[in-house]
Design an enzyme around this catalytic site. Structure first.
Site, PDB file in Angstrom:
ATOM      1  N   GLY A   1     -38.390   1.445  49.623  1.00 43.55           N
ATOM      2  CA  GLY A   1     -38.746   0.026  49.649  1.00 43.55           C
ATOM      3  C   GLY A   1     -40.251  -0.150  49.619  1.00 43.55           C
TER       4      GLY A   1
ATOM      5  N   HIS B   1     -37.124  -3.284  57.893  1.00 45.37           N
ATOM      6  CA  HIS B   1     -38.457  -2.646  57.850  1.00 45.37           C
ATOM      7  C   HIS B   1     -39.388  -3.443  56.926  1.00 45.37           C
ATOM      8  CE1 HIS B   1     -40.966   1.229  57.500  1.00 45.37           C
ATOM      9  NE2 HIS B   1     -41.406   0.515  56.478  1.00 45.37           N
ATOM     10  N   GLU B   2     -38.864  -3.858  55.767  1.00 50.66           N
ATOM     11  CA  GLU B   2     -39.705  -4.569  54.781  1.00 50.66           C
ATOM     12  C   GLU B   2     -40.020  -6.000  55.237  1.00 50.66           C
ATOM     13  OE1 GLU B   2     -40.941  -2.610  52.902  1.00 50.66           O
ATOM     14  OE2 GLU B   2     -39.444  -1.029  52.712  1.00 50.66           O
TER      15      GLU B   2
ATOM     16  N   CYS C   1     -42.697   5.522  56.395  1.00 52.76           N
ATOM     17  CA  CYS C   1     -43.356   4.362  55.795  1.00 52.76           C
ATOM     18  C   CYS C   1     -44.463   4.842  54.872  1.00 52.76           C
ATOM     19  CB  CYS C   1     -43.937   3.468  56.890  1.00 52.76           C
ATOM     20  SG  CYS C   1     -44.734   1.983  56.239  1.00 52.76           S
ATOM     21  N   LEU C   2     -44.539   4.248  53.688  1.00 42.38           N
ATOM     22  CA  LEU C   2     -45.548   4.662  52.709  1.00 42.38           C
ATOM     23  C   LEU C   2     -46.973   4.387  53.213  1.00 42.38           C
ATOM     24  CD1 LEU C   2     -43.789   3.420  49.451  1.00 42.38           C
ATOM     25  CD2 LEU C   2     -44.035   5.795  50.227  1.00 42.38           C
TER      26      LEU C   2
ATOM     27  N   GLN D   1     -47.993  -4.434  51.685  1.00 45.10           N
ATOM     28  CA  GLN D   1     -48.509  -3.061  51.600  1.00 45.10           C
ATOM     29  C   GLN D   1     -49.436  -2.854  50.405  1.00 45.10           C
ATOM     30  OE1 GLN D   1     -44.367  -1.368  52.043  1.00 45.10           O
ATOM     31  NE2 GLN D   1     -45.532   0.250  53.047  1.00 45.10           N
TER      32      GLN D   1
ATOM     33  N   HIS E   1     -42.843  -5.929  57.534  1.00 43.05           N
ATOM     34  CA  HIS E   1     -44.139  -5.843  56.837  1.00 43.05           C
ATOM     35  C   HIS E   1     -44.630  -7.240  56.434  1.00 43.05           C
ATOM     36  CE1 HIS E   1     -45.119  -1.602  56.337  1.00 43.05           C
ATOM     37  NE2 HIS E   1     -43.963  -1.313  55.778  1.00 43.05           N
TER      38      HIS E   1
HETATM   39  O1  GNR Z   1     -39.599   5.072  51.795  1.00 42.42           O
HETATM   40  C1  GNR Z   1     -39.263   4.581  52.880  1.00 42.42           C
HETATM   41  N1  GNR Z   1     -38.245   5.145  53.575  1.00 42.42           N
HETATM   42  C2  GNR Z   1     -37.675   4.572  54.684  1.00 42.42           C
HETATM   43  C3  GNR Z   1     -36.829   5.366  55.457  1.00 42.42           C
HETATM   44  C4  GNR Z   1     -36.216   4.853  56.554  1.00 42.42           C
HETATM   45  C5  GNR Z   1     -36.424   3.543  56.906  1.00 42.42           C
HETATM   46  C6  GNR Z   1     -37.268   2.736  56.176  1.00 42.42           C
HETATM   47  C7  GNR Z   1     -37.890   3.261  55.052  1.00 42.42           C
HETATM   48  S1  GNR Z   1     -38.932   2.241  54.106  1.00 42.42           S
HETATM   49  C8  GNR Z   1     -40.006   3.421  53.421  1.00 42.42           C
HETATM   50  C9  GNR Z   1     -40.920   2.789  52.393  1.00 42.42           C
HETATM   51  C10 GNR Z   1     -41.835   1.794  53.068  1.00 42.42           C
HETATM   52  O2  GNR Z   1     -42.791   2.094  53.713  1.00 42.42           O
HETATM   53  N2  GNR Z   1     -41.515   0.540  52.954  1.00 42.42           N
HETATM   54  O3  GNR Z   1     -42.256  -0.391  53.558  1.00 42.42           O
HETATM   55 NI    NI Z   2     -43.131   0.598  55.294  1.00 42.80          NI
END
Ligand code: GNR
Ligand code: NI
Length: 167
Positions: free
Chosen positions: A46, A133-134, A91-92, A51, A137
């Site tokens: 995601g 999670h997104e 998270c990236l 980001q 953000h």
């Molecule tokens: O790539 C991602 N993997 C992930 C794994 C478990 C829970 C959430 C994520 S999101 C993350 C990419 C990211 O940072 N999205 O904001």
């Molecule tokens: Ni993230």
């Protein structure tokens, strides 16, 4: 197509709150394309516009095995939350570190797709975790904010160590 730069913790711009999208014009459509390209290149499941330093409520997701099932969520709203689960998240914006986070185990959301059409979606498993999670953000919240002060300190140290190794 240009790849967008992904902000890294502790960039203060990760704390900005994204604004509702009012019209899905060609600029937004190009941004969505570039976010997908950036997400696939970075091998993330995601990506939130926050980001890539764009304060608009836009998310790209692909939780499929074959990485050929893109999902674009514009102005997503969580309508229903049920249960809870603990998932090991990455998270990236925090390369190379992982942490267990407590989330709702099932959600129902409304969102607009990249054609401006409204949808309802029920999600569980990785998709459910990823959407939460997104959306965090977009509200200036990262998985780091869900951790205890001790685990936050541990994560900062691991990130520093990883960065020293990457130099
Ligand atoms: O790539 C991602 N993997 C992930 C794994 C478990 C829970 C959430 C994520 S999101 C993350 C990419 C990211 O940072 N999205 O904001
Ligand atoms: Ni993230």
């Amino acid at each position: 197509m240009p790849l967008l730069n992904i902000l890294q913790f502790p960039d203060p711009r990760l704390k900005l709150k994204a604004e509702t999208v009012t019209t899905i014009d060609t600029e937004i459509m190009t941004l969505v394309d570039n976010m997908f390209e950036t997400m696939y290149e970075a091998v993330g499941v995601g990506l939130a516009a926050t980001q890539v330093n764009i304060q608009k409520r836009i998310i790209t997701i692909d939780v499929s095995e074959d990485r050929r099932h893109p999902l674009c969520l514009i102005n997503p709203e969580i309508l229903v939350r049920k249960g809870s689960l603990i998932w090991e998240e990455g998270c990236l914006s925090f390369p190379g570190v992982y942490a267990k986070v407590n989330r709702a185990s099932e959600i129902e959301i409304s969102y607009l797709d990249n054609n401006g059409e409204q949808h309802l979606l029920k999600a569980d498993g990785l998709l459910c975790v990823c959407i939460q999670h997104e959306i965090d953000h977009l509200d200036g919240i990262t998985f780091y904010d869900h951790l205890s002060p001790l685990k936050q300190q541990l994560m900062r140290k691991k990130l520093e160590k990883n960065r020293r190794r990457a130099l």
